[in-house]
Design a protein around this motif. Structure first.
Motif, PDB file in Angstrom:
ATOM      1  N   ARG A 196     -13.246   6.165  -6.256  1.00  0.00           N
ATOM      2  CA  ARG A 196     -11.882   5.744  -5.937  1.00  0.00           C
ATOM      3  C   ARG A 196     -11.263   4.807  -6.971  1.00  0.00           C
ATOM      4  O   ARG A 196     -10.166   5.058  -7.494  1.00  0.00           O
ATOM      5  N   PHE A 197     -11.937   3.722  -7.292  1.00  0.00           N
ATOM      6  CA  PHE A 197     -11.347   2.697  -8.139  1.00  0.00           C
ATOM      7  C   PHE A 197     -11.286   3.139  -9.596  1.00  0.00           C
ATOM      8  O   PHE A 197     -10.273   2.927 -10.274  1.00  0.00           O
ATOM      9  N   ASP A 198     -12.358   3.735 -10.102  1.00  0.00           N
ATOM     10  CA  ASP A 198     -12.352   4.226 -11.483  1.00  0.00           C
ATOM     11  C   ASP A 198     -11.210   5.215 -11.698  1.00  0.00           C
ATOM     12  O   ASP A 198     -10.502   5.169 -12.711  1.00  0.00           O
ATOM     13  N   GLN A 199     -11.045   6.146 -10.759  1.00  0.00           N
ATOM     14  CA  GLN A 199     -10.022   7.182 -10.910  1.00  0.00           C
ATOM     15  C   GLN A 199      -8.623   6.593 -10.857  1.00  0.00           C
ATOM     16  O   GLN A 199      -7.750   6.953 -11.659  1.00  0.00           O
ATOM     17  N   ALA A 239      -4.577   5.944  -6.656  1.00  0.00           N
ATOM     18  CA  ALA A 239      -3.659   5.225  -7.547  1.00  0.00           C
ATOM     19  C   ALA A 239      -2.423   4.748  -6.792  1.00  0.00           C
ATOM     20  O   ALA A 239      -1.939   3.632  -7.024  1.00  0.00           O
ATOM     21  N   ALA A 240      -1.911   5.583  -5.876  1.00  0.00           N
ATOM     22  CA  ALA A 240      -0.754   5.178  -5.079  1.00  0.00           C
ATOM     23  C   ALA A 240      -1.099   3.976  -4.199  1.00  0.00           C
ATOM     24  O   ALA A 240      -0.278   3.074  -4.000  1.00  0.00           O
ATOM     25  N   GLU A 241      -2.342   3.951  -3.678  1.00  0.00           N
ATOM     26  CA  GLU A 241      -2.764   2.831  -2.847  1.00  0.00           C
ATOM     27  C   GLU A 241      -2.955   1.540  -3.658  1.00  0.00           C
ATOM     28  O   GLU A 241      -2.640   0.455  -3.181  1.00  0.00           O
ATOM     29  N   LEU A 362      -5.084   1.323   2.784  1.00  0.00           N
ATOM     30  CA  LEU A 362      -3.951   0.625   2.185  1.00  0.00           C
ATOM     31  C   LEU A 362      -2.710   1.509   2.247  1.00  0.00           C
ATOM     32  O   LEU A 362      -2.794   2.732   2.155  1.00  0.00           O
ATOM     33  N   ARG A 363      -1.565   0.876   2.369  1.00  0.00           N
ATOM     34  CA  ARG A 363      -0.305   1.611   2.341  1.00  0.00           C
ATOM     35  C   ARG A 363       0.021   2.005   0.905  1.00  0.00           C
ATOM     36  O   ARG A 363       0.016   1.154   0.001  1.00  0.00           O
ATOM     37  N   PRO A 364       0.301   3.272   0.643  1.00  0.00           N
ATOM     38  CA  PRO A 364       0.623   3.683  -0.726  1.00  0.00           C
ATOM     39  C   PRO A 364       2.002   3.205  -1.143  1.00  0.00           C
ATOM     40  O   PRO A 364       2.895   3.003  -0.306  1.00  0.00           O
ATOM     41  N   SER A 365       2.189   3.041  -2.435  1.00  0.00           N
ATOM     42  CA  SER A 365       3.501   2.689  -2.974  1.00  0.00           C
ATOM     43  C   SER A 365       4.361   3.947  -3.064  1.00  0.00           C
ATOM     44  O   SER A 365       3.924   4.962  -3.595  1.00  0.00           O
ATOM     45  N   GLY A 366       5.580   3.871  -2.552  1.00  0.00           N
ATOM     46  CA  GLY A 366       6.512   4.983  -2.671  1.00  0.00           C
ATOM     47  C   GLY A 366       6.173   6.137  -1.751  1.00  0.00           C
ATOM     48  O   GLY A 366       5.164   6.133  -1.035  1.00  0.00           O
ATOM     49  N   TRP A 391      -1.886   6.860   6.636  1.00  0.00           N
ATOM     50  CA  TRP A 391      -0.759   6.332   5.866  1.00  0.00           C
ATOM     51  C   TRP A 391       0.487   6.209   6.736  1.00  0.00           C
ATOM     52  O   TRP A 391       1.234   5.234   6.622  1.00  0.00           O
ATOM     53  N   CYS A 392       0.707   7.193   7.589  1.00  0.00           N
ATOM     54  CA  CYS A 392       1.850   7.116   8.507  1.00  0.00           C
ATOM     55  C   CYS A 392       1.740   5.868   9.384  1.00  0.00           C
ATOM     56  O   CYS A 392       2.720   5.146   9.606  1.00  0.00           O
ATOM     57  N   ALA A 393       0.534   5.613   9.879  1.00  0.00           N
ATOM     58  CA  ALA A 393       0.325   4.458  10.751  1.00  0.00           C
ATOM     59  C   ALA A 393       0.582   3.148  10.017  1.00  0.00           C
ATOM     60  O   ALA A 393       0.901   2.127  10.652  1.00  0.00           O
ATOM     61  N   ARG A 394       0.491   3.158   8.705  1.00  0.00           N
ATOM     62  CA  ARG A 394       0.721   1.944   7.908  1.00  0.00           C
ATOM     63  C   ARG A 394       2.159   1.855   7.420  1.00  0.00           C
ATOM     64  O   ARG A 394       2.492   0.998   6.597  1.00  0.00           O
TER      65      ARG A 394
END
Length: 451
Positions: A196-199, A239-241, A362-366, A391-394
């Motif tokens: 997750r983090f590396d990507q 990345a969005a998160e 985490l809630r994604p950006s955008g 994501w919807c729940a966040r």
């Protein structure tokens, strides 16, 4: 797990390439970009010589996204009647990023400048593309696939199926930057497959590197999109998160996450015994690379046959893995015959690592678009749908798209691969709408009623 300077394996056959994959792979293109110095060192992976460009320097810059070196990337195909390469000019990149453990890492990739004008309002946009599963050998790197969309060389076979998405974006006048991810291409470490983090860091720092590349049509106000399917869908989702905390300056207009491996525990269960069973080895190798404490797990539970498979797979591309390990059962690799999923479920240390890797916390950006094949049994549909619901729940703005197709064969990879092709046009249209500044509509209210 450091890479060896020379790695060779022997195969007696090469997996036949289907007409679909051949057609997909032939859509790459050629161009020019200034070259910078690279060390005079060579690494060989399964008989393929990795260019010296891909050997990172010992000392890396401090700032994420800083360009370490660039050179012209000759792409594969041009068409008559087009002024210059179709449909853009490419530059091979090496740039600095930060790995999951907070340590500096060199990542390679490619930037493609379109020859076609951007027809939207404002400056030309950029899409950062995370490729789907290519393998774990350096010769499988997506930037290689832009130069050689069908690689049958030495003891390996790889197909650049993501070249189609790259072409479609360039044909819209959208600039594209492609990351090779951590350790795929760059010869100093093993590729941390689906981590997750590396990507996320590699994809976001590819954006930063593209904006620092001289003589492009990008400006500081260029909007950015993230695009990925399968492994790439996990990368774009991560990345969005993580963008808000890792790269807050990026002007993210939207993210497409197709068939994202959001829950690796369930994905490991899905790929076990499938045509892509080799991805089990890539997952374990990658997790051990970033979590050395898991080496004890491997030593305690994986037998000699399994350890040999892990080593063999560490230099394989998808074609090699399908030929060598299709439909393998992980119980064949364990000392007591239990599946890896069963052993993981009973091992708190591994469960803890996989819980850290899970997307959706985490809630994604955008705005984001999540698409998943309803019958996908490789990257299981249920866990991808769960990501959209989380994501919807966040409070995220989510467009959730289940892809309904007939059953094309259990565990054959077809139920996973087909939605990539059938949904790609809609995915790119959705993303380019965001780049044009059109607002996205969320269908979160309907998610509970959709498959």
């Amino acid at each position: 797990m450091a890479r060896h300077a020379v790695r060779r394996r022997t195969r007696k056959q090469v997996l036949p390439i289907t007409g679909t994959l051949i057609a997909t792979a032939l859509l790459a293109v050629a161009s020019t970009a200034p070259a910078q110095a690279a060390p005079d060192q060579r690494v060989t992976s399964r008989g393929v010589v990795i260019p010296a460009f891909y050997t990172p320097p010992k000392k890396l810059p401090k700032k994420n996204g800083t360009l370490i070196r660039t050179e012209r990337l000759p792409l594969a195909v041009t068409l008559s009647g087009v002024d210059g390469p179709l449909p853009g000019r490419a530059t091979r990149l090496m740039y600095k990023s930060t790995d999951a453990n907070g340590k500096p890492v060199a990542v390679t990739g490619a930037y493609l400048e379109p020859t076609k004008a951007w027809r939207g309002k404002g400056p030309r946009p950029l899409v950062a593309l995370g490729a789907g599963t290519m393998g774990q050998g350096d010769q499988c790197a997506p930037s290689f696939a832009l130069e050689k969309p069908i690689l049958v060389e030495g003891e390996t076979m790889s197909v650049g199926y993501e070249d189609v998405a790259v072409y479609r974006l360039l044909s819209q006048g959208v600039a594209v930057v492609v990351t090779d991810y951590v350790g795929l291409g760059a010869t100093d470490r093993l590729h941390t497959y689906a981590e997750r983090f590396d990507q996320a860091h590699a994809l976001l720092d590819a954006v930063r590197a593209a904006f620092r590349l001289p003589r492009t049509s990008l400006t500081a106000k260029s909007p950015v999109g993230l695009y990925g399917y399968s492994q790439g869908g996990g990368a774009s989702a991560a990345a969005a998160e993580l963008k808000a905390r890792y790269a807050p300056e990026i002007r993210l207009a939207g993210t497409y996450a197709g068939a994202p491996p959001a829950d690796l525990a369930k994905v490991i269960r899905g790929i076990d015994g499938s045509a892509l069973a080799g991805a089990l080895g890539w997952s374990i190798n990658g997790l051990v690379q970033n979590n050395p404490e898991l080496r004890r797990f491997v030593n305690e539970h994986v037998n000699a046959k399994g350890k040999a498979a892990l080593k063999d797979l560490s230099t394989m591309c998808v074609g090699d893995a399908i030929f060598g390990y299709a439909f393998a059962r992980s119980g064949q690799w364990t000392k007591d015959g239990r599946s890896l999923s069963a052993i993981i479920a009973a091992t708190p240390a591994v469960r803890k690592v996989l819980a850290r890797e899970r997307l959706g916390s985490l809630r994604p950006s955008g705005p984001v678009r999540v698409a998943t094949g309803v019958l996908d049994d490789i990257v299981p549909h249920g866990q991808a749908r769960r990501l959209a619901a989380d994501w919807c729940a966040r409070g995220a703005k989510v467009t959730y798209q289940p892809v309904n197709l007939p059953n094309l064969g259990d565990k054959l990879l077809t139920n996973h691969f087909a939605p990539l092709l059938t949904d790609q046009s809609a995915a790119i249209s959705w993303l380019t709408d965001r780049l044009h500044g059109k607002p996205a509509r969320s269908n979160c209210a309907a998610v509970p009623k959709r498959p």
